[in-house]
Design an enzyme around this catalytic site. Structure first.
Site, PDB file in Angstrom:
ATOM      1  N   CYS A 125       3.999  -1.631  -1.532  1.00 28.66           N
ATOM      2  CA  CYS A 125       3.819  -3.045  -1.221  1.00 28.66           C
ATOM      3  C   CYS A 125       5.133  -3.646  -0.709  1.00 28.66           C
ATOM      4  O   CYS A 125       5.554  -3.339   0.394  1.00 28.66           O
ATOM      5  CB  CYS A 125       3.235  -3.785  -2.425  1.00 28.66           C
ATOM      6  SG  CYS A 125       2.479  -5.366  -2.011  1.00 28.66           S
ATOM      7  N   HIS A 252      -1.604  -0.545  -3.371  1.00 29.52           N
ATOM      8  CA  HIS A 252      -1.101  -0.150  -4.697  1.00 29.52           C
ATOM      9  C   HIS A 252      -1.840   1.107  -5.166  1.00 29.52           C
ATOM     10  O   HIS A 252      -2.852   1.012  -5.872  1.00 29.52           O
ATOM     11  CB  HIS A 252      -1.317  -1.279  -5.705  1.00 29.52           C
ATOM     12  CG  HIS A 252      -0.387  -2.439  -5.527  1.00 29.52           C
ATOM     13  ND1 HIS A 252       0.835  -2.512  -6.154  1.00 29.52           N
ATOM     14  CD2 HIS A 252      -0.488  -3.552  -4.766  1.00 29.52           C
ATOM     15  CE1 HIS A 252       1.449  -3.627  -5.798  1.00 29.52           C
ATOM     16  NE2 HIS A 252       0.668  -4.277  -4.958  1.00 29.52           N
ATOM     17  N   GLU A 254      -1.155   3.126  -7.440  1.00 33.18           N
ATOM     18  CA  GLU A 254      -1.110   3.340  -8.894  1.00 33.18           C
ATOM     19  C   GLU A 254      -2.371   2.848  -9.594  1.00 33.18           C
ATOM     20  O   GLU A 254      -2.730   3.336 -10.672  1.00 33.18           O
ATOM     21  CB  GLU A 254       0.134   2.665  -9.495  1.00 33.18           C
ATOM     22  CG  GLU A 254       0.159   1.151  -9.455  1.00 33.18           C
ATOM     23  CD  GLU A 254       0.756   0.561  -8.199  1.00 33.18           C
ATOM     24  OE1 GLU A 254       1.217  -0.603  -8.261  1.00 33.18           O
ATOM     25  OE2 GLU A 254       0.743   1.230  -7.152  1.00 33.18           O
TER      26      GLU A 254
END
Length: 288
Positions: A125, A252, A254
């Protein structure tokens, strides 16, 4: 679905018995409150187990890396020295997401260090945006290049406000949730890590984007935009040609990482940091 407890037992035993260590630096501005990066920590753990490595995270406050820290007297100079000493002994570097300008120059310095020294690097990001800003300043020689979020008067706006809704109101302007990214090159690192899929769906949470008007200038110098949205106007993944692993994404990854199914880009970072990426990729060559 019954819980496959034997898989969890095997995973726990493996985690406890791992010997070979991989050390990843996380360079952020909330490092004093590590729960801020809990999803990133877990994604690194999932990738480390898959790569058979014991994970050590080195937390580094981004602002400590900035040259201006040395002007803060003896204490500031010592913080600066310690931060750089710590990052230089890590195997890989991760710059996670965040909002606002504090620590941005330290993150840019981190990107430059990783880029110039062939250190495996993953930006997420804001981490991708800072990597683009650093490249613009030091490779494209765009003095004071920046994001309009950080410096609205920058002469080289390489990151700009590109909301999905209104361009004048903050409310409801965030590009939020799952969005599709189309992988542009069949042999790039991202495509190979994502198992040669044509597109991926990953979660987003941002308002600013790489300026699409400047893409050609970056690509001419080797910073390739290998993932884009369906319009081709929103840049999603970058890779630096000729570098063993210099990758960043606007989304993102994750958020979708799971035990037993690590995020592709996190796995790439850990494999590159532990010198296992070439074997995993069947001899992927970083040469341009």
């Amino acid at each position: 679905h019954g819980l496959k407890i034997d898989q969890w037992e095997e995973r726990a035993i493996r985690w406890d018995s791992l010997q070979e260590q991989v050390e990843i630096a996380i360079v952020g501005k909330y490092t004093g409150l590590t729960d801020s990066y809990l999803s990133v920590m877990k994604a690194l753990q999932h990738a480390a187990i898959a790569a058979n490595r014991k994970l050590k995270i080195c937390w580094i406050e981004a602002s400590d890396l900035e040259e201006s820290m040395k002007e803060g007297g003896e204490e500031g100079a010592e913080k600066h020295r310690r931060a750089w000493a710590a990052i230089k002994k890590c195997d890989g570097i991760l710059v996670p997401g965040g909002f606002g300008g504090r620590g941005t120059e330290g993150k840019a310095d981190t990107c430059k260090f990783a880029r110039e020294n062939n250190i495996p690097f993953l930006g997420i990001c804001l981490g991708m945006q800072v990597a683009v800003i650093e490249f613009a300043r030091n490779v494209l020689m765009m003095e004071n290049a920046n994001s309009t979020e950080i410096d609205p008067a920058t002469p080289h706006p390489v990151v700009v406000f590109m909301p999905e809704g209104s361009t004048t109101h903050m409310g409801g302007t965030m590009r939020l949730g799952s969005r599709r990214t189309f992988l542009q090159e069949p042999q790039c690192l991202a495509t190979l890590l994502y198992q040669k899929m044509e597109f991926i769906d990953e979660r987003h949470r941002h308002r600013y984007e790489v300026n699409p008007e400047m893409i050609d200038k970056f690509e001419e110098k080797g910073l390739k935009f290998v993932g884009k949205d369906e319009t081709g106007r929103r840049m999603e993944i970058i890779e630096l040609k000729g570098h063993p692993f210099y990758v960043a994404c606007q989304f993102h990854p994750e958020y979708k990482s799971r035990p037993g199914k690590p995020s592709a880009l996190f796995l790439g970072l850990v494999l590159a940091s532990s010198k296992q990426l070439n074997v995993y990729m069947s001899g992927y060559d970083a040469a341009p």
